[in-house]
Enzyme design. Structure first.
Site, PDB file in Angstrom:
ATOM      1  CE  LYS A  93      -3.481  -0.423   2.664  1.00  0.00           C
ATOM      2  NZ  LYS A  93      -4.363  -0.470   3.847  1.00  0.00           N
ATOM      3  CE  LYS A 105      -3.247  -2.752   9.998  1.00  0.00           C
ATOM      4  NZ  LYS A 105      -3.554  -1.621   9.107  1.00  0.00           N
ATOM      5  CB  THR A 189      -9.808   5.318   5.600  1.00  0.00           C
ATOM      6  OG1 THR A 189      -8.631   5.198   6.413  1.00  0.00           O
ATOM      7  CG2 THR A 189     -10.043   4.009   4.865  1.00  0.00           C
ATOM      8  CG  ASN A 220     -13.731   6.940  11.250  1.00  0.00           C
ATOM      9  OD1 ASN A 220     -14.395   7.925  11.496  1.00  0.00           O
ATOM     10  ND2 ASN A 220     -12.553   7.015  10.667  1.00  0.00           N
ATOM     11  CB  SER A 357      -0.778   8.024   8.649  1.00  0.00           C
ATOM     12  OG  SER A 357      -1.842   7.663   9.501  1.00  0.00           O
TER      13      SER A 357
END
Length: 431
Positions: A93, A105, A189, A220, A357
């Site tokens: 990504k 992660k 996102t 969200n 981010s």
């Protein structure tokens, strides 16, 4: 077993993409293995005085292009295999969006809705105590994921600062703005996915008012994306959360549904206890049934492995935008491709979060902060640019959009890995 098959599927997508790009065997071998994995036990004193021990994980899959970057999820199904798969996807990504990061992660095996606010804070701070030597602004940067949010990120940053005895805001992104967070991070996102949709749908002559949409997952990302596309004129006919879904062929009033769900928000554990199922004037459906509705666009925005070989033949949508990580298994993806269904893969569609981010990390390190409008403009430019490149690559090489995205990422990863070399220290010593 399920999480193990998740990583197998992730590796299969890599193997498929490798057929379409020239890359050294050393680089291939490098990309097939996580660089470092950490499993920790986190003892937490509960409100009733008892002690519970939770399992936590952090994986740095690759850091060739820069420090690892990735979220931390709190969920009962979190496992090392799942976290490894998610870190793998994050590696690709970040390369797809040309971010100077590798993939990481983390997660804790827990049902956070069963914890009080104080128990949740103790768990969060205990997690940072356990992994503090494994992370850092130049090593591995944390972010929110499933069932984590800005408040939890703030606790993580604060605990890391206490351990380091200095201010290190760039170790965590997705923080509250008051603690150095970025404007636009909470909705990043969803906005990233929206920009992908706005780039792709005109290629299919799909004007918004003639496009029906179903969204599985009303957290969200899913809820904000639902409202964004509703306001853009799309007809959102179905949404669902963990308790079930609702379907109205004439279209749903998404702002009212969001308001209803938010009305059940309880602050004791920071999570929403409302459900979309409380709304009237609709047909109640299951999450599984939502996936099979006769819609133009399907958006899986919940968890992985939602579309499998068992239900792939019944999917009727013409386009699928993966807002969740890994919602379609490798085998199901092949079935969808054979049916002529276009899938915009997660490593592109949900990359808005990690992109903003990155913007937050840059702002923390520079001390200069951007407005919400500036963040949105930068996000739109990057998401649109990379979506167009992947679309053109898919058309020129006759590839699925998923394989094109992996090839696009591999081209950037290959360059970095081959310039750095394989770091075979033993061979160097022998030489």
């Amino acid at each position: 077993m399920e999480s193990q098959s998740l990583f197998v599927g992730a590796r299969q997508n890599l193997d498929l993409a490798l057929k379409h790009i020239a890359i050294s065997e050393d680089a291939i071998e490098h990309l097939k293995h996580p660089k470092a994995s950490l499993q920790v036990s986190i003892p937490v004193r509960m409100d009733d005085g008892s002690l519970q021990v939770f399992q936590g994980y952090r994986v740095r899959y690759d850091d060739t292009r820069g420090p690892a970057k990735g979220g931390v999820r709190y969920h009962p199904q979190v496992s090392l295999d799942e976290v490894t798969s998610l870190a793998f996807w994050m590696t690709f990504k970040c390369a797809v969006l040309d971010l100077p990061f590798g993939g990481g992660k983390g997660g804790i095996t827990v049902n956070p809705k069963q914890l009080s606010r104080l128990e949740l804070e103790r768990l969060t701070r205990g997690y940072i105590d356990a992994i503090a030597d494994f992370i850092g602004p130049d090593v591995d940067i944390l972010a929110p994921d499933v069932y984590t949010n800005a408040t939890i990120m703030g606790w993580m940053m604060d605990r890391y600062n206490i351990i380091q005895r200095k201010s290190c805001p760039a170790v965590v992104t997705g923080k509250p703005i008051a603690l150095g967070g970025s404007a636009g991070r909470e909705t990043a996102t969803a906005m990233g996915a929206f920009f992908v949709m706005q780039t792709i749908l005109p290629k299919f002559d799909r004007p918004p008012d003639e496009t029906t949409v179903a969204i599985q997952g009303f957290g969200n990302a899913g809820s904000f994306l639902a409202e964004q596309i509703y306001r853009a004129g799309y007809r959102v006919v179905a949404v669902s959360d963990s308790k079930g879904g609702i379907y109205a062929p004439a279209g749903l009033d998404i702002p009212a549904i969001r308001q209803n769900k938010e009305a059940g928000r309880g602050m004791e554990a920071l999570y929403c206890h409302g459900t979309v199922c409380n709304m009237a004037d609709h047909q109640s459906i299951t999450n599984a049934a939502l996936l099979e509705l006769p819609v133009d666009v399907l958006i899986p925005a919940a968890l992985e492995n939602q579309i499998t070989p068992e239900n792939a033949d019944r999917i009727q949508a013409k386009l699928i935008f993966e807002v969740a990580n890994g919602p379609i298994t490798f085998e199901a993806d092949r079935i969808l491709n054979q049916k002529g269904i276009y899938v915009l893969p997660d490593i592109l569609t949900n990359a808005g979060g990690v992109t903003v981010s990155y913007f937050e990390w840059v702002q923390n390190r520079s001390g200069l902060y951007w407005s919400a409008a500036e963040v949105e403009q930068r996000l739109a430019e990057r998401m649109t640019r990379e979506t167009e490149r992947i679309w053109q690559l898919a058309q020129s090489l006759d590839l699925s959009l998923r394989t094109a995205a992996y090839v696009h990422a591999l081209d950037r990863l290959r360059a970095a890995i081959e310039v750095k070399g394989t770091r075979d220290y033993y061979a160097q010593a022998k030489a």
